[in-house]
Design an enzyme around this catalytic site. Structure first.
Site, PDB file in Angstrom:
ATOM      1  N   TYR A  19       0.835  -1.216   0.000  1.00  0.00           N
ATOM      2  CA  TYR A  19       0.000   0.000   0.000  1.00  0.00           C
ATOM      3  C   TYR A  19       0.864   1.259   0.000  1.00  0.00           C
ATOM      4  O   TYR A  19       0.726   2.118   0.865  1.00  0.00           O
ATOM      5  CB  TYR A  19      -0.901   0.044   1.239  1.00  0.00           C
ATOM      6  CG  TYR A  19      -1.703  -1.208   1.481  1.00  0.00           C
ATOM      7  CD1 TYR A  19      -2.568  -1.689   0.506  1.00  0.00           C
ATOM      8  CD2 TYR A  19      -1.603  -1.909   2.671  1.00  0.00           C
ATOM      9  CE1 TYR A  19      -3.304  -2.833   0.715  1.00  0.00           C
ATOM     10  CE2 TYR A  19      -2.347  -3.049   2.892  1.00  0.00           C
ATOM     11  CZ  TYR A  19      -3.199  -3.513   1.906  1.00  0.00           C
ATOM     12  OH  TYR A  19      -3.930  -4.636   2.124  1.00  0.00           O
ATOM     13  N   TYR A 147     -14.281  -3.974   3.306  1.00  0.00           N
ATOM     14  CA  TYR A 147     -12.942  -4.418   2.907  1.00  0.00           C
ATOM     15  C   TYR A 147     -12.862  -5.921   3.133  1.00  0.00           C
ATOM     16  O   TYR A 147     -13.105  -6.402   4.246  1.00  0.00           O
ATOM     17  CB  TYR A 147     -11.834  -3.718   3.707  1.00  0.00           C
ATOM     18  CG  TYR A 147     -10.476  -4.311   3.386  1.00  0.00           C
ATOM     19  CD1 TYR A 147      -9.861  -4.017   2.179  1.00  0.00           C
ATOM     20  CD2 TYR A 147      -9.865  -5.218   4.239  1.00  0.00           C
ATOM     21  CE1 TYR A 147      -8.643  -4.598   1.838  1.00  0.00           C
ATOM     22  CE2 TYR A 147      -8.649  -5.804   3.907  1.00  0.00           C
ATOM     23  CZ  TYR A 147      -8.048  -5.488   2.705  1.00  0.00           C
ATOM     24  OH  TYR A 147      -6.851  -6.082   2.371  1.00  0.00           O
ATOM     25  N   ASP A 241     -17.290 -12.243   7.300  1.00  0.00           N
ATOM     26  CA  ASP A 241     -15.842 -12.044   7.237  1.00  0.00           C
ATOM     27  C   ASP A 241     -15.386 -11.520   8.597  1.00  0.00           C
ATOM     28  O   ASP A 241     -15.507 -10.344   8.893  1.00  0.00           O
ATOM     29  CB  ASP A 241     -15.512 -11.055   6.113  1.00  0.00           C
ATOM     30  CG  ASP A 241     -14.026 -10.696   6.064  1.00  0.00           C
ATOM     31  OD1 ASP A 241     -13.270 -11.128   6.955  1.00  0.00           O
ATOM     32  OD2 ASP A 241     -13.634  -9.983   5.125  1.00  0.00           O
TER      33      ASP A 241
END
Ligand code: PLP
Length: 440
Positions: A19, A147, A241
């Site tokens: 990133y 995300y 998730d």
């Protein structure tokens, strides 16, 4: 490029950092060792890690019980392939995960990272419908600010506009994306969308209670429960998730259990009482106490049964090289021992109280638009995050490793952090954010 200080570190010109715009990024922090909640830097300084290495070092760094378990396993068998072979550390871990997860989430598939765990969940959901004679159900519905990882399938589930994956555009699978519903009108819209797209939808994917890297946003147990009900009503699978939220981070062992005993409406069995039970759940990050790379995708009996037949083509075709790595299994088993034997949930409750008490003054800071705390997660949301590098440096100057991200200045400390160390983090968050608001 050569006058940038980072390029004078030997070897750095061969690294590609995560990133990161390599040309303009500041010098990375050189860490030589870790212990407890601290990073010991190459230059002799020691700082408190306010992030527990991306939520994962839940019992602190180098916990001796986990280190011992890894060392013992290391001398026996560091690794062996998992195709056609199994071993006690994996059997034991699978049994234990099935036991602590709610409902009939009984079938554990080991992966080597969270993103891969999400890919596996997607393949399970698609295969579930294919094996039920509905091969057209291959799309997913996910939420804005979500995300779910960095591999291409997982990326397609992330927020299509705001996420760091937006630039991949047409290179990604086309999924459906909605605002996470927060009221009855929005829930009715979700219900309608699921009904309308049922023939092509495999599953809804959600980070239960807390959306992490997509904006550190929270929703209520009531909303989570209503979303689960909507999926059930429309016969669309639900994938939870819990990469970030699992293992006590939000105040219960798993966030889907944060819907228990909430006194939502005692007279209505549909909205009170038990955990939300997704069809598939993904865990990772803190699974190995943050020491080794491992994640898992756990399916309900119903999902597993769809693959269980005499036809080889009904099988789930997936198998990472380092699947169920014995060292990682040993670390995870030792971590579960600690969750059983040490009062992590109590510690999280105390962290939550302290974060709430000590961060609330930030509401008065100009440019802070929200202050929120859930379990061992403390978030200052700002109007627009600028001066990021200077901000990070200001935290380091106060002995704190903190990585502002998106529009958030946040902490996800180790669950064993002492009140004094946590105060150092919150004091820095208050003071640095106050200063930052006056920069420009
Ligand atoms: C970290 C994370 C992932 C990806 O996990 P990796 O191990 O980095 O691949 C997926 N979903 C959520 C919610 C996460 O926090």
């Amino acid at each position: 490029m050569s006058d940038h200080p980072a390029w004078q570190i030997e070897g750095y010109d061969h690294l590609w950092m995560p990133y990161c715009q390599m040309k303009t990024a500041p010098l990375p922090l050189a860490v030589r060792s870790t212990s407890g909640v601290r990073l010991h830097l190459a230059d002799g300084r020691t700082v408190i890690d306010s992030l527990a290495s991306w939520w994962s070092a839940c019992h602190g760094y180098n916990h001796p019980a986990v280190v011992d378990a890894i060392e013992q396993q290391l001398s026996l068998m560091p690794h062996v392939m998992f195709g056609g072979i199994n071993h006690e550390p994996a059997l034991r871990l699978a049994r234990r995960l099935a036991a602590i997860l709610p409902g009939d989430l009984n079938r554990v598939f080991f992966a080597d990272s969270g993103s891969v765990a999400l890919e596996v969940a997607m393949k399970m959901a698609i295969g579930f419908w294919r094996n039920h004679g509905q091969p057209g159900r291959t799309r997913f519905l996910a939420f804005h600010h979500a995300y779910h990882g960095d591999t291409t399938g997982a990326m397609s589930l992330c927020d299509p506009n705001r996420s760091m994956h937006a630039s991949f555009g047409d290179g990604l699978l086309k999924q459906l994306h909605l605002d996470l519903p927060r009221d009855d009108v929005a829930l009715a819209q979700l219900d309608q969308t699921l009904g309308h797209h049922r023939d092509e939808l495999a599953a809804v994917v959600i980070e239960p209670l807390v959306q992490g890297a997509g904006g550190m946003r929270f929703h209520s147990p009531k909303v989570l429960r209503a979303i689960a009900e909507t999926c059930r009503r429309n016969d669309v699978l639900l994938i939870a998730d819990e990469l970030a939220t699992g293992f006590c981070r939000t105040g219960t062992m798993f966030a889907v259990q944060g819907t228990e005993n909430q006194n939502l409406d005692k007279n209505n069995p549909a909205t009170s009482g038990s955990a939300v039970i997704p069809d598939i759940i993904c865990v990772g990050k803190a699974l190995t106490a943050g020491m080794l790379p491992m994640a898992a995708t756990i399916a309900s009996d119903r999902v597993f049964d769809a693959f269980f037949s005499d036809d080889p083509s009904d099988a789930l075709m997936h198998g990472p090289t380092f699947m169920a790595n014995p060292l990682a299994c040993a670390a995870a088993n030792a971590s579960l021992d600690l969750f059983e034997n040490e009062p992590r949930l109590v510690q999280v409750r105390e962290i939550e109280r302290q974060l709430s008490d000590q961060l609330s003054v930030c509401r008065q800071i100009d440019r802070v638009v929200d202050v929120r705390v859930k379990g061992a997660i403390g978030v200052l949301q700002v109007d627009r995050l600028d001066h990021v590098d200077r901000l990070r440096q200001a935290f380091l100057d106060r002995g704190i490793w903190l990585r502002p991200f998106g529009d958030c200045i946040y902490t996800t400390p180790s669950l064993v952090i002492s009140p004094d160390d946590l105060s150092q983090i919150t004091t820095a968050m208050v003071e640095v954010t106050r200063q930052w608001a006056s920069w420009n």
